[in-house]
Design a protein around this motif. Structure first.
Motif, mmCIF file in Angstrom:
data_model
loop_
_atom_site.group_PDB
_atom_site.id
_atom_site.type_symbol
_atom_site.label_atom_id
_atom_site.label_comp_id
_atom_site.label_asym_id
_atom_site.label_seq_id
_atom_site.Cartn_x
_atom_site.Cartn_y
_atom_site.Cartn_z
ATOM 1 N N LYS A 7 0.829 -1.205 0.000
ATOM 2 C CA LYS A 7 0.000 0.000 0.000
ATOM 3 C C LYS A 7 0.866 1.259 0.000
ATOM 4 N N HIS A 8 0.372 2.232 -0.667
ATOM 5 C CA HIS A 8 1.096 3.485 -0.763
ATOM 6 C C HIS A 8 0.479 4.522 0.165
ATOM 7 N N GLU A 9 1.349 5.166 0.899
ATOM 8 C CA GLU A 9 0.879 6.197 1.818
ATOM 9 C C GLU A 9 1.406 7.544 1.351
ATOM 10 N N GLN A 10 0.749 8.571 1.795
ATOM 11 C CA GLN A 10 1.187 9.917 1.461
ATOM 12 C C GLN A 10 2.538 10.203 2.106
ATOM 13 N N CYS A 11 3.428 10.793 1.352
ATOM 14 C CA CYS A 11 4.759 11.120 1.871
ATOM 15 C C CYS A 11 4.638 12.118 3.026
ATOM 16 N N THR A 12 5.283 11.781 4.152
ATOM 17 C CA THR A 12 5.198 12.623 5.345
ATOM 18 C C THR A 12 5.893 13.972 5.139
ATOM 19 N N ILE A 13 6.913 13.975 4.311
ATOM 20 C CA ILE A 13 7.720 15.192 4.129
ATOM 21 C C ILE A 13 7.062 16.203 3.187
ATOM 22 N N CYS A 14 6.782 15.792 1.964
ATOM 23 C CA CYS A 14 6.245 16.761 0.993
ATOM 24 C C CYS A 14 4.728 16.753 0.944
ATOM 25 N N LYS A 15 4.133 15.683 1.434
ATOM 26 C CA LYS A 15 2.681 15.534 1.508
ATOM 27 C C LYS A 15 1.971 15.593 0.155
ATOM 28 N N HIS A 16 2.700 15.318 -0.933
ATOM 29 C CA HIS A 16 1.923 15.177 -2.162
ATOM 30 C C HIS A 16 2.232 13.923 -2.969
ATOM 31 N N GLU A 17 3.398 13.323 -2.747
ATOM 32 C CA GLU A 17 3.672 12.080 -3.454
ATOM 33 C C GLU A 17 3.250 10.891 -2.583
ATOM 34 N N ILE A 25 11.010 6.748 12.769
ATOM 35 C CA ILE A 25 11.852 7.826 13.271
ATOM 36 C C ILE A 25 11.955 7.826 14.783
ATOM 37 N N SER A 26 10.964 7.290 15.433
ATOM 38 C CA SER A 26 11.139 6.972 16.845
ATOM 39 C C SER A 26 10.309 5.723 17.084
ATOM 40 N N PRO A 27 10.567 4.996 18.178
ATOM 41 C CA PRO A 27 9.914 3.708 18.343
ATOM 42 C C PRO A 27 8.404 3.766 18.134
ATOM 43 N N GLY A 28 7.926 2.993 17.182
ATOM 44 C CA GLY A 28 6.494 2.936 16.937
ATOM 45 C C GLY A 28 5.952 4.014 16.019
ATOM 46 N N ILE A 29 6.794 4.966 15.658
ATOM 47 C CA ILE A 29 6.309 6.034 14.778
ATOM 48 C C ILE A 29 6.949 5.924 13.401
ATOM 49 N N LYS A 30 6.105 5.582 12.455
ATOM 50 C CA LYS A 30 6.550 5.386 11.082
ATOM 51 C C LYS A 30 6.262 6.622 10.269
ATOM 52 N N ILE A 31 7.203 6.947 9.402
ATOM 53 C CA ILE A 31 6.905 8.007 8.450
ATOM 54 C C ILE A 31 7.158 7.468 7.054
ATOM 55 N N TYR A 32 6.478 8.034 6.087
ATOM 56 C CA TYR A 32 6.640 7.626 4.700
ATOM 57 C C TYR A 32 7.431 8.689 3.956
ATOM 58 N N VAL A 33 8.395 8.229 3.161
ATOM 59 C CA VAL A 33 9.260 9.156 2.453
ATOM 60 C C VAL A 33 9.334 8.761 0.976
ATOM 61 N N CYS A 34 8.995 9.673 0.103
ATOM 62 C CA CYS A 34 9.045 9.363 -1.328
ATOM 63 C C CYS A 34 10.480 9.497 -1.848
ATOM 64 N N ASN A 35 10.703 9.061 -3.066
ATOM 65 C CA ASN A 35 12.048 9.106 -3.633
ATOM 66 C C ASN A 35 12.633 10.506 -3.717
ATOM 67 N N THR A 36 11.792 11.461 -4.049
ATOM 68 C CA THR A 36 12.247 12.843 -4.158
ATOM 69 C C THR A 36 12.758 13.355 -2.809
ATOM 70 N N CYS A 37 12.013 13.066 -1.767
ATOM 71 C CA CYS A 37 12.399 13.529 -0.433
ATOM 72 C C CYS A 37 13.606 12.756 0.088
ATOM 73 N N LEU A 38 13.701 11.493 -0.292
ATOM 74 C CA LEU A 38 14.845 10.686 0.095
ATOM 75 C C LEU A 38 16.111 11.263 -0.524
ATOM 76 N N GLU A 39 15.976 11.709 -1.740
ATOM 77 C CA GLU A 39 17.078 12.348 -2.458
ATOM 78 C C GLU A 39 17.449 13.651 -1.740
ATOM 79 N N ALA A 40 16.448 14.407 -1.339
ATOM 80 C CA ALA A 40 16.668 15.670 -0.633
ATOM 81 C C ALA A 40 17.375 15.436 0.696
#
Ligand code: ZN
Ligand code: ZN
Length: 111
Positions: A7-17, A25-40
């Motif tokens: 499943k695809h989730e909205q990117c936590t950083i840019c909120k559009h991909e 990022i901390s125990p139990g807290i997941k964030i989603y990061v798209c390729n563009t933001c990973l590159e950034a």
């Protein structure tokens, strides 16, 4: 029932991909990061506020250059090529006074 983890989730950083790449990022807290933001994240330190979801992005070079503490500077220099995304319990907008203490406490917890 099988759960399909594609499943695809909205990117936590840019909120559009949408992305399936995620990190804790901390125990139990997941964030989603798209390729563009990973590159950034290769060139910027990224902080995500757990309180309001605001994202702070700062160029690594600038952050490292501004560091007066040489120990801390060395620690950050070692992370220069890593993709670092950190969670903050609160940001300056959530708690303008509290953030100062939090940043102080953060000093030892790099990498
Ligand atoms: Zn993104
Ligand atoms: Zn916040």
């Amino acid at each position: 029932m099988l759960e399909i983890e594609a499943k695809h989730e909205q990117c936590t950083i840019c909120k559009h991909e949408y992305t399936s790449i995620n990190t804790e990022i901390s125990p139990g807290i997941k964030i989603y990061v798209c390729n563009t933001c990973l590159e950034a994240a290769k060139h910027n330190f990224i902080w995500v506020c757990m309180g309001c979801g605001k994202v702070y992005l700062r160029p690594k070079k600038m952050v490292i250059e501004k560091m007066a503490d040489s120990e801390l500077k060395r620690a950050y220099l070692m992370c220069e090529d890593m993709q670092i995304i950190q969670g903050l319990d609160m940001c300056i907008e959530c708690d303008p006074a509290g953030i100062m203490n939090y940043m102080d406490a953060q000093k030892t917890a790099v990498c």
